[in-house]
Design a protein around this motif. Structure first.
Motif, mmCIF file in Angstrom:
data_model
loop_
_atom_site.group_PDB
_atom_site.id
_atom_site.type_symbol
_atom_site.label_atom_id
_atom_site.label_comp_id
_atom_site.label_asym_id
_atom_site.label_seq_id
_atom_site.Cartn_x
_atom_site.Cartn_y
_atom_site.Cartn_z
ATOM 1 N N ALA A 124 0.792 -1.221 0.000
ATOM 2 C CA ALA A 124 0.000 0.000 0.000
ATOM 3 C C ALA A 124 0.831 1.282 0.000
ATOM 4 O O ALA A 124 0.294 2.354 -0.238
ATOM 5 C CB ALA A 124 -0.930 0.016 1.208
ATOM 6 N N ALA A 125 2.146 1.171 0.278
ATOM 7 C CA ALA A 125 2.949 2.377 0.457
ATOM 8 C C ALA A 125 4.344 2.223 -0.136
ATOM 9 O O ALA A 125 4.862 1.111 -0.244
ATOM 10 C CB ALA A 125 3.059 2.709 1.935
ATOM 11 N N GLU A 126 4.932 3.346 -0.483
ATOM 12 C CA GLU A 126 6.313 3.352 -0.964
ATOM 13 C C GLU A 126 7.278 2.953 0.161
ATOM 14 O O GLU A 126 8.279 2.289 -0.090
ATOM 15 C CB GLU A 126 6.685 4.741 -1.495
ATOM 16 N N VAL A 127 6.970 3.380 1.385
ATOM 17 C CA VAL A 127 7.838 3.124 2.532
ATOM 18 C C VAL A 127 6.993 2.642 3.704
ATOM 19 O O VAL A 127 5.928 3.198 3.977
ATOM 20 C CB VAL A 127 8.596 4.412 2.952
ATOM 21 N N ALA A 128 7.472 1.607 4.397
ATOM 22 C CA ALA A 128 6.857 1.133 5.641
ATOM 23 C C ALA A 128 7.973 1.045 6.672
ATOM 24 O O ALA A 128 9.017 0.446 6.418
ATOM 25 C CB ALA A 128 6.190 -0.223 5.444
ATOM 26 N N GLU A 129 7.761 1.668 7.824
ATOM 27 C CA GLU A 129 8.782 1.695 8.870
ATOM 28 C C GLU A 129 8.152 1.392 10.220
ATOM 29 O O GLU A 129 6.972 1.654 10.446
ATOM 30 C CB GLU A 129 9.437 3.080 8.967
ATOM 31 N N LEU A 130 8.979 0.875 11.128
ATOM 32 C CA LEU A 130 8.560 0.669 12.508
ATOM 33 C C LEU A 130 8.680 2.005 13.231
ATOM 34 O O LEU A 130 9.749 2.615 13.247
ATOM 35 C CB LEU A 130 9.449 -0.371 13.187
ATOM 36 N N HIS A 131 7.579 2.469 13.815
ATOM 37 C CA HIS A 131 7.560 3.753 14.521
ATOM 38 C C HIS A 131 6.990 3.571 15.925
ATOM 39 O O HIS A 131 6.304 2.596 16.211
ATOM 40 C CB HIS A 131 6.699 4.768 13.778
ATOM 41 N N THR A 132 7.275 4.541 16.780
ATOM 42 C CA THR A 132 6.718 4.575 18.122
ATOM 43 C C THR A 132 6.490 6.024 18.517
ATOM 44 O O THR A 132 6.844 6.952 17.788
ATOM 45 C CB THR A 132 7.640 3.868 19.139
ATOM 46 N N HIS A 133 5.889 6.224 19.684
ATOM 47 C CA HIS A 133 5.681 7.551 20.252
ATOM 48 C C HIS A 133 6.484 7.639 21.541
ATOM 49 O O HIS A 133 6.512 6.689 22.323
ATOM 50 C CB HIS A 133 4.203 7.781 20.587
ATOM 51 N N LYS A 134 7.131 8.772 21.752
ATOM 52 C CA LYS A 134 7.860 9.017 22.998
ATOM 53 C C LYS A 134 7.586 10.444 23.442
ATOM 54 O O LYS A 134 7.422 11.339 22.631
ATOM 55 C CB LYS A 134 9.356 8.825 22.787
ATOM 56 N N GLU A 135 7.595 10.633 24.755
ATOM 57 C CA GLU A 135 7.388 11.954 25.320
ATOM 58 C C GLU A 135 8.730 12.668 25.429
ATOM 59 O O GLU A 135 9.705 12.114 25.934
ATOM 60 C CB GLU A 135 6.747 11.809 26.695
ATOM 61 N N ASP A 136 8.780 13.930 24.943
ATOM 62 C CA ASP A 136 10.025 14.683 25.048
ATOM 63 C C ASP A 136 10.115 15.365 26.414
ATOM 64 O O ASP A 136 9.221 15.213 27.254
ATOM 65 C CB ASP A 136 10.186 15.669 23.886
ATOM 66 N N ALA A 137 11.179 16.112 26.650
ATOM 67 C CA ALA A 137 11.417 16.757 27.940
ATOM 68 C C ALA A 137 10.328 17.761 28.303
ATOM 69 O O ALA A 137 10.135 18.060 29.480
ATOM 70 C CB ALA A 137 12.785 17.442 27.924
ATOM 71 N N ASN A 138 9.609 18.273 27.304
ATOM 72 C CA ASN A 138 8.542 19.244 27.544
ATOM 73 C C ASN A 138 7.171 18.591 27.682
ATOM 74 O O ASN A 138 6.163 19.286 27.736
ATOM 75 C CB ASN A 138 8.505 20.276 26.406
ATOM 76 N N GLY A 139 7.119 17.257 27.697
ATOM 77 C CA GLY A 139 5.849 16.557 27.829
ATOM 78 C C GLY A 139 5.072 16.429 26.540
ATOM 79 O O GLY A 139 3.902 16.056 26.552
ATOM 80 N N MET A 197 4.314 14.615 23.013
ATOM 81 C CA MET A 197 4.512 13.319 22.375
ATOM 82 C C MET A 197 5.058 13.527 20.970
ATOM 83 O O MET A 197 4.572 14.370 20.227
ATOM 84 C CB MET A 197 3.209 12.535 22.320
ATOM 85 N N GLN A 198 6.078 12.746 20.625
ATOM 86 C CA GLN A 198 6.668 12.801 19.294
ATOM 87 C C GLN A 198 6.705 11.401 18.707
ATOM 88 O O GLN A 198 6.939 10.433 19.423
ATOM 89 C CB GLN A 198 8.088 13.355 19.357
ATOM 90 N N MET A 199 6.482 11.313 17.394
ATOM 91 C CA MET A 199 6.579 10.044 16.702
ATOM 92 C C MET A 199 7.970 9.933 16.104
ATOM 93 O O MET A 199 8.504 10.901 15.582
ATOM 94 C CB MET A 199 5.534 9.957 15.592
ATOM 95 N N MET A 200 8.562 8.727 16.206
ATOM 96 C CA MET A 200 9.895 8.523 15.657
ATOM 97 C C MET A 200 10.073 7.079 15.208
ATOM 98 O O MET A 200 9.375 6.183 15.673
ATOM 99 C CB MET A 200 10.953 8.885 16.690
ATOM 100 N N GLN A 201 11.018 6.901 14.297
ATOM 101 C CA GLN A 201 11.342 5.562 13.822
ATOM 102 C C GLN A 201 12.028 4.794 14.949
ATOM 103 O O GLN A 201 12.835 5.336 15.687
ATOM 104 C CB GLN A 201 12.248 5.636 12.604
ATOM 105 N N ILE A 202 11.713 3.505 15.057
ATOM 106 C CA ILE A 202 12.331 2.650 16.059
ATOM 107 C C ILE A 202 13.699 2.212 15.550
ATOM 108 O O ILE A 202 13.802 1.645 14.465
ATOM 109 C CB ILE A 202 11.454 1.415 16.355
#
Length: 174
Positions: free
Chosen positions: A75-90, A92-97
Motif C-alpha cells: 500500500a505504500a512506498e515506505v513502511a517503517e517501525l515507529h513509536t511515540h515518545k514523550e520529550d522533555a517538555n511533555g 509526544m513525538q513520533m519517531m522511527q524505532i
C-alpha cells in the motif's frame, strides 16, 4: 457497521487460513495457547491523505527470541517501525524505532495507537474503509511473515493517545 466489521474480519480470517499464520479476533491472546510459529492478531490500518499506520498483536511461538527489524507493504512506498515518545517538555513525538522490536519466545507485543506501529508513507492510492492491505514483517531470528490488515478509519482506540494527524508530524510522502 458492526455487521460490516464482523463480515470483514471473517473474510480476512478465511483468507489467512492458507498462510502459515492464523488470524484471530479478540479472543484470549496468551501466546502459549497457540501452535508453533508467529501469529498476527487483530490487524487493522488507518490512513490520512498521505500516510497511514498498521496496528496488530504479534505472538512469538517460534521456540526462540525474535526481533522485528523492518516492514514493507503493497500500500505504500515506505513502511517503517515507529513509536511515540514523550520529550522533555511533555510533548509526544513520533519517531522511527532504531534496532527493531524484540519479541521474546512465548511473548506477545501490541502495535497500537499511541505506541509502536508500522508507519506507511507515500501511499500508492487512498485507503478506504474496508480495503485490505498486505504487510510483511522482516525479522532477525525468523523468516519474513506476511499478513493482511483491513482499513478501519472509524475504529476507536482501545489504548493510547487517540486520533493523531500524522501529516503534521513530519510523516508525509518522502
Amino acid at each position: 457497521m458492526n455487521a460490516m466489521r464482523t463480515l470483514l474480519a471473517a473474510a480476512a480470517a478465511a483468507l489467512s487460513l492458507t498462510s502459515p499464520m492464523l488470524a484471530h479476533g479478540t479472543e484470549d491472546h496468551s501466546a502459549t495457547e497457540h501452535p508453533d510459529g508467529i501469529h498476527i492478531h487483530d490487524a487493522y490500518a488507518r490512513a490520512s491523505a498521505q500516510s497511514g499506520a498498521v496496528f496488530f498483536i504479534i505472538h512469538n511461538n517460534t521456540g526462540a527470541d525474535i526481533t522485528i527489524t523492518g516492514a514493507r507493504s503493497d500500500a505504500a512506498e515506505v513502511a517503517e517501525l515507529h513509536t511515540h515518545k514523550e520529550d522533555a517538555n511533555g510533548v509526544m513525538q513520533m519517531m522511527q524505532i532504531e534496532g527493531g522490536v524484540p519479541v521474546p519466545f512465548g511473548e506477545m507485543h501490541a502495535f497500537q495507537r499511541g505506541g509502536d506501529h508500522v508507519m506507511l508513507m507515500g501511499l500508492k492510492a487512498p485507503l478506504k474503509d474496508g480495503d485490505i492491505i498486505t504487510v510483511t514483517l522482516i525479522f532477525d531470528g525468523a523468516a519474513p511473515v506476511t499478513f493482511e490488515a483491513v482499513v478501519d478509519n472509524n475504529r476507536k482506540p482501545e489504548d493510547g493517545m487517540g486520533e493523531m494527524d500524522h501529516s503534521k508530524m513530519g510523516h508525509g510522502t518522502p
